[in-house]
Design an enzyme around this catalytic site. Structure first.
Site: not given
Ligand code: NAP
Length: 283
Positions: A70, A106
């Site tokens: 992204k 998003d």
């Molecule tokens: P990302 O870039 O990996 O960001 C997730 C962040 O959360 C990272 O900084 C991670 O830290 C942190 N994290 C992980 N576990 C945590 C916890 N228990 N407490 C606090 N922080 C924590 O992922 P993303 O792209 O933002 O996506 C996040 C989630 O949203 C995914 O599950 C994805 O499937 C979902 N999503 C859904 C949609 C939708 O349309 N519904 C759209 C986009 C994303 P670390 O990297 O250090 O682990």
């Protein structure tokens, strides 16, 4: 079956096998009788730039971009929309004659799903966001643009949360935006009794994942939005139900980010109910 006249669209990610986007978009093309095909391309990190050039050369009309590309997609684009620039990442690319125009739908998808499914309103409410990654950046940006003046952000990486806080404060000086440690007491204190809790961490994707927020900190005045949509009823959504909080599941955001991208590519009104049905069947 694609003919020479078939307009091509698709999603790029790594891995990409799990993507539900082809089901949603192909259902929409079929519903309006458009000769178009939405496919998926698995592209390894480091190969995005040349893949985008090739797909543009081959006449592809529009793309969705998912992990881990992204941020790189934004950099590879010829033009960038204001909301994609604000988020610092792109999930949608639209063809222009000389290259790709990057957008990020998003935040739009999140907000439309939130407003449709709950009575919590950004202008009057306080929000606690868990996760300051790509999705967290899109959600926080959409909340502030919709009038939210009170936002707390928590991430395992305190540095990532603080960096997002600084970036958002620079955009909206009137708002109270702070970060808080991932520690049960601090998280519970940060959630207003009538506030919104958003899970933008991947916690809940895998069976046995711990809750990203303590269940005992949830109450009936809260609205809980879990971005994780597979499974739809995540442990956090179940905990919200037990606490009699308003629970909003993540598939609505997925649907509406797709609706916004589809409308931008085609210039048509999206057949939302058809897309929703295709998504629920794919799930
Ligand atoms: P990302 O870039 O990996 O960001 C997730 C962040 O959360 C990272 O900084 C991670 O830290 C942190 N994290 C992980 N576990 C945590 C916890 N228990 N407490 C606090 N922080 C924590 O992922 P993303 O792209 O933002 O996506 C996040 C989630 O949203 C995914 O599950 C994805 O499937 C979902 N999503 C859904 C949609 C939708 O349309 N519904 C759209 C986009 C994303 P670390 O990297 O250090 O682990």
């Amino acid at each position: 079956m694609a003919k020479d006249s078939t307009r091509l669209y698709g999603v790029i990610g790594y891995p990409i096998q799990h993507s539900l986007s082809p089901a949603i978009h192909n259902a929409a093309f079929a519903a309006v009788g458009m000769d178009a095909l939405y496919t998926k391309w698995e592209v390894a990190p480091g190969r995005l730039g040349r893949t985008l050039k090739r797909l543009h050369h081959e006449g592809v009309q529009g793309l969705n971009i998912t992990l881990p590309h992204k941020v790189a997609a934004l950099k590879a684009a010829l033009r960038v929309s204001a909301r994609a620039r604000a988020v610092g990442a792109a999930n949608t690319l639209k063809r222009t004659p000389k290259g790709w125009e990057a957008d990020n739908t998003d935040g739009f998808g999140f907000l439309r799903a939130l407003l449709e499914s709950s009575s919590w309103r950004p202008k009057s409410g306080k929000a606690l966001l868990l996760g300051a990654g790509g999705a967290g950046r899109a959600v926080s940006s959409a909340l502030l643009d919709a009038g939210c003046e009170n936002l707390v952000i928590a991430d395992w990486s305190r540095g990532r949360a603080s960096a997002l806080v600084r970036r958002l404060r620079a955009r909206k000086k009137t708002a109270r935006i702070v970060s808080v440690a991932i520690e049960p007491g601090a998280l519970m204190e940060a959630l207003d009794p009538r506030g919104l809790l958003v899970n933008a961490t991947p916690m809940g994707l895998k069976a046995g994942d711990p809750l990203p927020f303590p269940a005992k900190g949830l109450g009936r005045g809260n609205t809980v939005f879990d971005l994780v949509y597979n499974p739809v009823r995540t442990p956090l959504i179940q905990a919200a139900g037990r606490a009699k909080a308003k629970a909003v599941t993540g598939e609505g955001m997925l649907l509406y980010q797709a609706v916004e991208a589809w409308e931008s590519w085609t210039g048509l009104k999206a057949p939302v109910s058809v897309m929703r049905k295709a998504l629920m069947q794919a799930l």
